[in-house]
Design an enzyme around this catalytic site. Structure first.
Site, short mmCIF file in Angstrom:
data_model
loop_
_atom_site.label_atom_id
_atom_site.label_comp_id
_atom_site.label_asym_id
_atom_site.label_seq_id
_atom_site.Cartn_x
_atom_site.Cartn_y
_atom_site.Cartn_z
N SER A 1 0.98 -1.13 0.02
CA SER A 1 -0.06 0.03 -0.07
C SER A 1 0.93 1.17 0.00
O SER A 1 1.81 1.33 -0.78
CB SER A 1 -0.94 -0.07 1.12
OG SER A 1 -2.08 0.92 1.00
N ASP B 1 -10.42 -4.08 -5.05
CA ASP B 1 -9.61 -3.39 -4.33
C ASP B 1 -10.43 -2.08 -4.37
O ASP B 1 -10.19 -1.29 -5.32
CB ASP B 1 -8.23 -3.29 -4.63
CG ASP B 1 -7.28 -2.58 -3.67
OD1 ASP B 1 -8.10 -2.17 -2.63
OD2 ASP B 1 -6.14 -2.73 -3.73
N HIS C 1 -7.63 -5.22 -0.36
CA HIS C 1 -6.31 -4.36 -0.43
C HIS C 1 -5.28 -5.14 0.46
O HIS C 1 -4.23 -4.35 0.22
CB HIS C 1 -6.75 -3.20 0.26
CG HIS C 1 -5.68 -2.32 0.19
ND1 HIS C 1 -5.14 -1.54 -1.14
CD2 HIS C 1 -4.97 -1.33 1.07
CE1 HIS C 1 -4.38 -0.68 -0.94
NE2 HIS C 1 -3.95 -0.58 0.42
#
Length: 271
Positions: free
Chosen positions: A95, A217, A245
């Protein structure tokens, strides 16, 4: 302060092997790699740590000015590399940590051999011709909600971010992780994360890069993964069957299986 203590660094695997540096995303800590990192300890020197404000990091060393941009977190990455004398590092970031890695790699490219970006996003806000997944109003409402009730926001948002509604225990784990993060630091890190724009930094990444993109996502849609692939000069995109995610938690075997061939071909070990 010593970087290894400040960021609660953990090192496993052969001391003379090529380093794999795993860095977690917002609201998480190094524990989020517990199903992925051990798969590499036989052949790599595996390094995990906690970003400032997370896990076992030393909150007394938090500097609001230093951590007002992603570069401050990137400097911590480089400090860990220097403290351990890591060379030919493969950076694995989840991320927002993928963009922290971009800054680390472009600041000190001589230290890095390759990058793996797991569910990356260089910008969360839609722009002219760019799909980030959120409107500017969406992001400001998200941040306002987080500011007013961090624990409530965490309980509501973590399961959405995780996805995998049929496996509620995953959302519960991410909720618990969010709630363990220092709320004040989390609020500031959220603004750094969701208001950042790293698009112009991507072309400067000079190392082979693997982009892992999940389906469905809500944080980083497929168009974002495609944008990163196209913007980074030596990047490939692998679509995972995993949804949500956080494939490092929801689909660790698939995540490992995607990383292993990339390492063999793009960043072979020195052993």
């Amino acid at each position: 302060m010593d970087a290894l203590a400040r960021n609660n660094v953990s090192v496993t695997g052969p001391a003379d092997a090529q380093p794999l540096l795993f860095v977690h995303g917002f609201g998480c800590d190094q524990n989020m790699w517990r199903y992925v990192a051990p798969a590499f300890t036989a052949d790599y020197r595996v390094v995990t740590f906690d970003l400032m404000g997370a896990g076992g990091s030393d909150l007394s060393d938090y500097d609001p000015e230093r951590y007002s941009t992603l570069q401050g977190y990137a400097e911590d990455v480089l400090a860990v590399c220097e403290a351990l004398d890591l060379q030919d590092v493969v950076f694995v970031g989840h991320s927002v940590a993928a963009m922290i890695g971009v800054r680390a790699v472009t600041t000190a490219p001589e230290r890095f051999a390759a990058m793996v970006m797991v569910s990356p996003s260089p910008r969360y806000i839609d722009d002219d011709g760019y799909v980030g997944g959120f409107s500017e109003q969406d992001i400001h409402e998200l941040l306002d909600s987080l500011d007013s009730n961090y624990l409530g926001w965490s309980s509501a948002m973590a399961p959405v971010i995780m996805g995998n509604e049929d496996r509620p225990e995953l959302g519960q784990e991410l909720t618990a992780s969010f709630c363990r993060t220092d709320p004040e630091i989390a609020r500031k890190f959220a603004r750094v994360t969701f208001l950042s724009d790293s698009r112009d930094d991507l072309p400067a990444v000079s190392v082979p890069t693997l982009v892992l993109q999940c389906t469905n996502d809500v944080i980083a849609p497929v168009q974002v993964g495609e944008f990163v692939r196209d913007a980074v000069p030596h990047a490939t995109l692998t679509m995972l069957e995993a949804t949500g995610h956080c494939p490092n938690l929801s689909a660790p075997r698939e995540t490992v299986a995607a990383i292993e061939p990339f390492l063999r071909t793009q960043a072979p070990t020195r052993r």
